[in-house]
Write an enzyme that holds these catalytic residues in place. Structure first.
Site, PDB file in Angstrom:
ATOM      1  N   ASP A  69      -4.667 -38.495  20.297  1.00 23.75           N
ATOM      2  CA  ASP A  69      -3.816 -38.664  21.592  1.00 23.75           C
ATOM      3  C   ASP A  69      -4.893 -39.248  22.822  1.00 23.75           C
ATOM      4  O   ASP A  69      -6.097 -38.979  22.685  1.00 23.75           O
ATOM      5  CB  ASP A  69      -3.563 -37.115  22.089  1.00 23.75           C
ATOM      6  CG  ASP A  69      -2.679 -37.027  23.164  1.00 23.75           C
ATOM      7  OD1 ASP A  69      -1.691 -37.673  23.211  1.00 23.75           O
ATOM      8  OD2 ASP A  69      -3.131 -36.403  24.178  1.00 23.75           O
TER       9      ASP A  69
ATOM     10  N   GLU B 286      -3.414 -43.571  20.096  1.00 23.85           N
ATOM     11  CA  GLU B 286      -2.540 -43.856  21.202  1.00 23.85           C
ATOM     12  C   GLU B 286      -3.336 -44.771  22.054  1.00 23.85           C
ATOM     13  O   GLU B 286      -4.048 -44.029  23.090  1.00 23.85           O
ATOM     14  CB  GLU B 286      -1.882 -42.620  21.581  1.00 23.85           C
ATOM     15  CG  GLU B 286      -1.146 -42.907  22.804  1.00 23.85           C
ATOM     16  CD  GLU B 286      -0.642 -41.746  23.651  1.00 23.85           C
ATOM     17  OE1 GLU B 286       0.366 -41.840  24.267  1.00 23.85           O
ATOM     18  OE2 GLU B 286      -1.537 -40.902  24.057  1.00 23.85           O
TER      19      GLU B 286
HETATM   20  O1  ISL Z   1      -0.734 -43.887  30.432  1.00 25.93           O
HETATM   21  C1  ISL Z   1       0.428 -43.714  30.063  1.00 25.93           C
HETATM   22  C2  ISL Z   1       1.254 -45.026  29.897  1.00 25.93           C
HETATM   23  O2  ISL Z   1       0.694 -46.149  30.223  1.00 25.93           O
HETATM   24  C3  ISL Z   1       0.834 -42.582  29.656  1.00 25.93           C
HETATM   25  O3  ISL Z   1       2.116 -42.703  28.990  1.00 25.93           O
HETATM   26  C4  ISL Z   1      -0.182 -41.499  28.554  1.00 25.93           C
HETATM   27  O4  ISL Z   1      -0.960 -42.490  27.907  1.00 25.93           O
HETATM   28  C5  ISL Z   1       0.984 -40.722  27.736  1.00 25.93           C
HETATM   29  O5  ISL Z   1       1.571 -40.036  28.600  1.00 25.93           O
HETATM   30  C6  ISL Z   1      -0.310 -39.983  26.956  1.00 25.93           C
HETATM   31  O6  ISL Z   1       0.650 -39.283  26.157  1.00 25.93           O
HETATM   32  C7  ISL Z   1       0.060 -38.416  25.322  1.00 25.93           C
HETATM   33  O7  ISL Z   1      -0.566 -37.652  25.841  1.00 25.93           O
HETATM   34  C8  ISL Z   1      -0.040 -36.736  26.791  1.00 25.93           C
HETATM   35  C9  ISL Z   1       1.040 -35.740  26.244  1.00 25.93           C
HETATM   36  O8  ISL Z   1       1.977 -35.275  27.261  1.00 25.93           O
HETATM   37  C10 ISL Z   1       1.888 -36.846  25.490  1.00 25.93           C
HETATM   38  O9  ISL Z   1       3.113 -36.279  25.073  1.00 25.93           O
HETATM   39  C11 ISL Z   1       1.103 -37.682  24.585  1.00 25.93           C
HETATM   40  O10 ISL Z   1       1.946 -38.547  23.763  1.00 25.93           O
HETATM   41  C12 ISL Z   1      -1.044 -35.542  27.209  1.00 25.93           C
HETATM   42  O11 ISL Z   1      -1.617 -34.711  26.394  1.00 25.93           O
END
Ligand code: ISL
Length: 531
Positions: free
Chosen positions: A213, A276
């Site tokens: 994540d 991610e």
């Molecule tokens: O930075 C972003 C997009 O440019 C955001 O989308 C960010 O990277 C994203 O929201 C991260 O998501 C992940 O971590 C979050 C969680 O709520 C999400 O579901 C997960 O996929 C916090 O842990």
């Protein structure tokens, strides 16, 4: 045959991953929230679908302030999902069916209920307990102004002030997401050591890898400087809420963290790490998948792209380019639990369905690994009319009820029957399910050859079995305006018709089309595979 000179490529390079949002997949316990036994009971379905591996969103112990992305014990499974025993059983059963299991890990932050954070709150400013997080004094004469101007991703400031032991407002702590998700300080060696322990813990239990994540987070810039605040309004769909120069993310120090993680992963040769990574620039994106960092990184270009041929081609080219420079392999995804479902993004209704069918065929024709978000194989649309009192995404509260957040793509899956909860649970589902989903249950779609589910099954099977899908290369073919065509090294020809009229197909044997060919022509908004 693979031998020492021609070794078999690692399994994950071409795998079809299926993303399970565990709360919404299948509930075995009747509490209205999906769980790991529910998932285990549905493995036969996933075997039928033909996927190679699962990515399970966080199931570790959590107070669930952000659907499990707020982890209070990273080495335990939350009782809500069935505890560690349920994960062990799931892994056994999945492996028995030749499905690998990867799980989500959340290294950027913990829950505010993690024992480290509780200890930090109970300790004094400057203590080693606080040094595992980012505690800072506030600005202004009485320290009542946050240490810098960073906003949190879910809305509101990225800082929350704590009450000290003397009962007075004191320091502030950093949370890029909800206040219940304090950011860890990765400059503290204890943090990295603990994460290594977590990785080993799960790999030793038989997990095949991890989705990491916020893999572009973790490292923070020296001095935590103010940022330039976005002038553009933040979209309701959670896409592109920051750019590459945002100091909250993508700081160079993150790469040392990934190298360290990789050294542990390398002790488990078949395990995979998938980051991610919300980074737009190809060079900077590629840095995350250098040979000593992550194995794979999510490329979100297709998930951000409207149904437009030039934009799709551009997304494909850039995704390939980003990894080619460092010898990594590409990943493809049309949606996940953070973004609007593709059927809705492509226009909804019959048009959205037709385009989603065309796009999954395009995606499965590409070289690399493909990630399917649960429910996409049923063609589920976003549910944009959830009653306000049902909304659970922290975005809803944090934005002062101006952004509904991501619940609309997280509604539980309809399995069978004529009425909600469609076999998902024997209780009340954690988000209400639309009665009109009676027509798109798994049960109904399995019976129909023309369903989205049947298309997914056929396409995944062909992709796995036909030699025409082999090889990392892709070559664009000349095609009429509004269309795209590419050929894989193995010989597959994929043609997308994004116009609103039928087109003639090139010569060749048609393997599969996303819409029935009529009078020898490929209909509007559809894709064909030829060999
Ligand atoms: O930075 C972003 C997009 O440019 C955001 O989308 C960010 O990277 C994203 O929201 C991260 O998501 C992940 O971590 C979050 C969680 O709520 C999400 O579901 C997960 O996929 C916090 O842990």
């Amino acid at each position: 045959m693979p031998d020492a000179l021609f070794p078999q490529p690692p399994w994950w390079r071409s795998a079809v991953f299926y993303q399970v949002y565990p709360r919404s997949f299948a509930d075995s316990g009747g509490d209205g929230v999906g769980d790991l036994r529910g998932l285990r009971d549905k493995l036969g379905y996933l075997e039928l679908l033909g996927v190679d591996a699962l990515w399970i969103c966080p199931v570790m112990r959590s107070p669930m302030a952000d659907g499990g992305y707020d982890v209070s014990d990273p080495r335990d499974i939350d009782p809500l999902f069935g505890g560690v025993a349920a994960l062990d059983d799931l892994i056994d059963e999945a492996h028995h069916r030749h499905i690998r299991v990867t799980m989500d890990l959340v290294p950027n932050h913990t829950s505010d209920q993690h024992h480290w954070f509780r200890a930090a709150l109970a300790s004094a400013p400057g203590s080693p307990e606080r040094a595992r997080y980012w505690f800072r004094d506030g600005r202004g004469p009485d320290g009542s102004v946050p240490p810098n101007n960073w906003p949190g991703i879910f809305g509101g400031p990225a800082w929350t002030r704590v009450i000290e032991a003397d009962g007075r407002p004191g320091q502030w702590y950093l949370h890029l997401f909800a206040p219940e998700q304090p950011d860890l300080n990765w400059e503290n060696p204890e943090v990295a050591a603990d994460f290594e322990q977590t990785i080993r813990f799960w790999l030793n239990r038989g997990v095949d890898g991890f989705r990491i994540d916020v893999a572009h987070g973790m490292a923070k810039p020296a001095g935590l400087p103010d940022m330039e605040l976005p002038t553009r309004p933040i979209g309701d769909d959670h896409l592109v809420v920051h750019d590459d120069d945002d100091p909250r993310f993508n700081n160079p120090g993150v790469h040392e963290i990934h190298r360290r993680l990789r050294r542990v992963m390398d002790e488990y040769p078949n395990a995979v790490s998938i980051g991610e990574v919300w980074v737009d620039d190809n060079i900077r994106f590629g840095e995350y998948v250098r040979p000593d960092e992550l194995h794979l990184a999510f490329n979100f270009r297709l998930a951000e792209t409207p149904f437009h041929p030039d934009r799709i081609r551009d997304a494909v080219d850039n995704s390939l380019r980003a990894v080619a420079a460092v010898g990594a392999s590409p990943t493809w995804t049309l949606s996940n639990h953070d973004v609007e479902r593709e059927v809705s993004r492509y226009g909804g209704g019959a048009l959205g369905q037709a385009r989603a069918r065309a796009m999954i065929m395009l995606e499965l024709a590409l070289p690399g690994s493909v990630f399917i978000y649960n429910g996409a194989e049923l063609g589920l649309p976003n549910v944009d009319d959830l009653p306000e009192e049902a909304l659970q995404d922290p975005t809803w509260e944090r934005s002062g009820h101006t952004q509904r957040g991501r619940d609309g793509c997280r509604v539980p899956l309809p399995w069978e029957g004529e009425r909600p909860p469609f076999g998902f649970t024997s209780g009340t589902p954690w988000l209400p399910m639309p009665p009109q989903w009676a027509g798109v249950t798994v049960e109904k779609q399995l019976e129909r050859l023309d369903s989205m589910l049947s298309l997914y099954r056929m396409a995944i099977e062909l992709r796995a079995e036909r030699k025409e899908f082999i090889g990392p290369g892709l070559e664009w073919y000349g095609s009429p305006p509004g269309c795209l065509a590419f050929r894989r090294e193995g010989g597959l020809l994929c043609v997308l018709n994004a116009t609103d009229a039928a087109i003639s197909l090139p010569a060749g044997e048609v393997l599969l089309t996303s819409a029935p060919i009529s009078a020898g022509k490929l209909p509007a908004n559809s894709t064909a595979w030829l060999v």
